[in-house]
Design a protein around this motif. Structure first.
Motif, PDB file in Angstrom:
ATOM      1  N   CYS A  34       0.836  -1.207   0.000  1.00 34.09           N
ATOM      2  CA  CYS A  34       0.000   0.000   0.000  1.00 34.09           C
ATOM      3  C   CYS A  34       0.871   1.258   0.000  1.00 34.09           C
ATOM      4  O   CYS A  34       1.497   1.597   1.002  1.00 34.09           O
ATOM      5  CB  CYS A  34      -0.919   0.011   1.220  1.00 34.09           C
ATOM      6  SG  CYS A  34      -1.965   1.466   1.255  1.00 34.09           S
ATOM      7  N   LYS A  37       0.030   3.822   2.676  1.00 31.75           N
ATOM      8  CA  LYS A  37       0.580   3.535   4.011  1.00 31.75           C
ATOM      9  C   LYS A  37       2.000   4.091   4.137  1.00 31.75           C
ATOM     10  O   LYS A  37       2.361   4.711   5.147  1.00 31.75           O
ATOM     11  CB  LYS A  37       0.573   2.025   4.240  1.00 31.75           C
ATOM     12  CG  LYS A  37       1.013   1.605   5.599  1.00 31.75           C
ATOM     13  CD  LYS A  37       0.886   0.105   5.737  1.00 31.75           C
ATOM     14  CE  LYS A  37       1.501  -0.383   7.020  1.00 31.75           C
ATOM     15  NZ  LYS A  37       1.482  -1.841   7.106  1.00 31.75           N
ATOM     16  N   GLN A  47      -0.026   6.333  13.990  1.00 37.19           N
ATOM     17  CA  GLN A  47      -0.308   4.960  13.573  1.00 37.19           C
ATOM     18  C   GLN A  47      -0.644   4.155  14.829  1.00 37.19           C
ATOM     19  O   GLN A  47       0.110   4.185  15.798  1.00 37.19           O
ATOM     20  CB  GLN A  47       0.940   4.394  12.886  1.00 37.19           C
ATOM     21  CG  GLN A  47       0.767   3.013  12.341  1.00 37.19           C
ATOM     22  CD  GLN A  47       1.994   2.567  11.534  1.00 37.19           C
ATOM     23  OE1 GLN A  47       3.027   3.240  11.545  1.00 37.19           O
ATOM     24  NE2 GLN A  47       1.882   1.466  10.855  1.00 37.19           N
ATOM     25  N   CYS A 209      -5.411   4.502  -1.965  1.00 38.29           N
ATOM     26  CA  CYS A 209      -5.489   3.375  -1.037  1.00 38.29           C
ATOM     27  C   CYS A 209      -5.232   2.080  -1.807  1.00 38.29           C
ATOM     28  O   CYS A 209      -5.456   2.011  -3.016  1.00 38.29           O
ATOM     29  CB  CYS A 209      -6.878   3.283  -0.420  1.00 38.29           C
ATOM     30  SG  CYS A 209      -7.267   4.638   0.676  1.00 38.29           S
ATOM     31  N   CYS A 219      -6.128  -3.635   5.049  1.00 38.50           N
ATOM     32  CA  CYS A 219      -6.694  -2.484   5.756  1.00 38.50           C
ATOM     33  C   CYS A 219      -7.189  -2.890   7.144  1.00 38.50           C
ATOM     34  O   CYS A 219      -7.117  -2.104   8.091  1.00 38.50           O
ATOM     35  CB  CYS A 219      -7.836  -1.877   4.950  1.00 38.50           C
ATOM     36  SG  CYS A 219      -7.301  -1.236   3.365  1.00 38.50           S
ATOM     37  N   CYS A 222      -4.340  -2.665   9.535  1.00 40.57           N
ATOM     38  CA  CYS A 222      -3.434  -1.515   9.346  1.00 40.57           C
ATOM     39  C   CYS A 222      -3.628  -0.473  10.448  1.00 40.57           C
ATOM     40  O   CYS A 222      -4.753  -0.135  10.821  1.00 40.57           O
ATOM     41  CB  CYS A 222      -3.695  -0.880   7.983  1.00 40.57           C
ATOM     42  SG  CYS A 222      -2.666   0.561   7.681  1.00 40.57           S
ATOM     43  N   PHE A 224      -3.220   2.599  10.185  1.00 38.06           N
ATOM     44  CA  PHE A 224      -3.719   3.868   9.637  1.00 38.06           C
ATOM     45  C   PHE A 224      -5.196   3.783   9.248  1.00 38.06           C
ATOM     46  O   PHE A 224      -5.702   4.650   8.534  1.00 38.06           O
ATOM     47  CB  PHE A 224      -2.887   4.275   8.407  1.00 38.06           C
ATOM     48  CG  PHE A 224      -1.490   4.674   8.745  1.00 38.06           C
ATOM     49  CD1 PHE A 224      -1.232   5.754   9.566  1.00 38.06           C
ATOM     50  CD2 PHE A 224      -0.410   3.965   8.228  1.00 38.06           C
ATOM     51  CE1 PHE A 224       0.077   6.126   9.875  1.00 38.06           C
ATOM     52  CE2 PHE A 224       0.893   4.322   8.523  1.00 38.06           C
ATOM     53  CZ  PHE A 224       1.137   5.411   9.356  1.00 38.06           C
TER      54      PHE A 224
END
Ligand code: SF4
Length: 232
Positions: A34, A37, A47, A209, A219, A222, A224
């Protein structure tokens, strides 16, 4: 004693959150699937990270030192720091893109098959059993493309033509070795990616994304998530 676990975890997190964030784009993460990211890390966005993740990270660092000790016992002539006591590495684009390496090998043991002439890059990773098995089975390029891109960038900027990649199995203590040759095309690809991220950030442009679906597996785990998928 859950209470004690909670105390330790909260202190670990507190200490982690007071650390200064990395102000440059790091070569270790540039190959992440990603690109958003990687950009958010570069932008120093908060994060979410758990105390357990921090402990796992710290354990990896300590185990890397052990691997270095074992390599020295085996006859590798290697250095992990320069004469000023600093890690070897590179820094380009006015310090915006940089990386630090685990070590440089100046000589391999005499018994090493097809003993390469040094110097070579040394990269050490620690893995759980499943991940280590997959690396051993499919090799770094296929199994661990992020690590592959990382070592290619290090080799490019440090002008080295091979890397000894060492993976330690944290469950069984087995070691996996792979010699990775320099791949200029791959290094260029990820160097271009770094430029893309730096330029986009300077232009206040948010890169795409990895998926259009918040339930996409990357995701879901993740740190984020809130940046990308929080309701306005
Ligand atoms: S939540 Fe998904 S899109 Fe956002 S940075 Fe993480 S992996 Fe990328």
């Amino acid at each position: 004693m859950q209470q004690l676990n909670d105390i330790v975890d909260s202190k670990i997190l507190k200490q982690y959150n007071t650390q200064e964030k990395r102000s440059y784009l790091g070569a270790s993460s540039i190959g992440d699937e990603c690109i958003r990211k990687v950009q958010l890390q570069y932008m120093q966005k908060d994060q979410k990270v758990s105390a357990k993740q921090i402990r796992t990270f710290d354990i990896g660092h300590c185990l890397e030192d052990l691997v270095i000790k074992w390599l020295r016992i085996a006859g590798f002539d290697l250095k992990t720091r320069n004469e000023n006591g600093e890690q070897f590495g590179f820094s380009v684009a006015n310090g915006k893109f940089a990386g630090h390496v685990d070590g440089l090998i100046y000589n391999f043991p005499e018994e090493f098959p097809d003993k390469p002439e040094g110097p070579a890059l040394l990269e050490i990773k620690t893995m759980n059993h499943k991940s280590w098995n997959d690396t051993q089975k499919r090799g770094v390029l296929v199994s661990k493309p992020v690590y592959y891109s990382q070592v290619q960038l290090y080799m490019a900027y440090l002008e080295l033509d091979r890397c000894l990649f060492v993976a330690l199995n944290k469950d069984t203590s087995d070691l996996y070795f792979e010699i990775i040759p320099f791949d200029p095309g791959m290094a260029q690809k990820y160097s271009d990616r770094a430029v893309q991220i730096i330029k986009a950030t300077e232009n206040n442009e948010l890169l795409p994304c990895v998926s259009g679906d918040s339930s996409f597996f990357l995701c879901k785990m993740c740190g984020f998530r809130d940046h990308c998928w929080k309701e306005p």
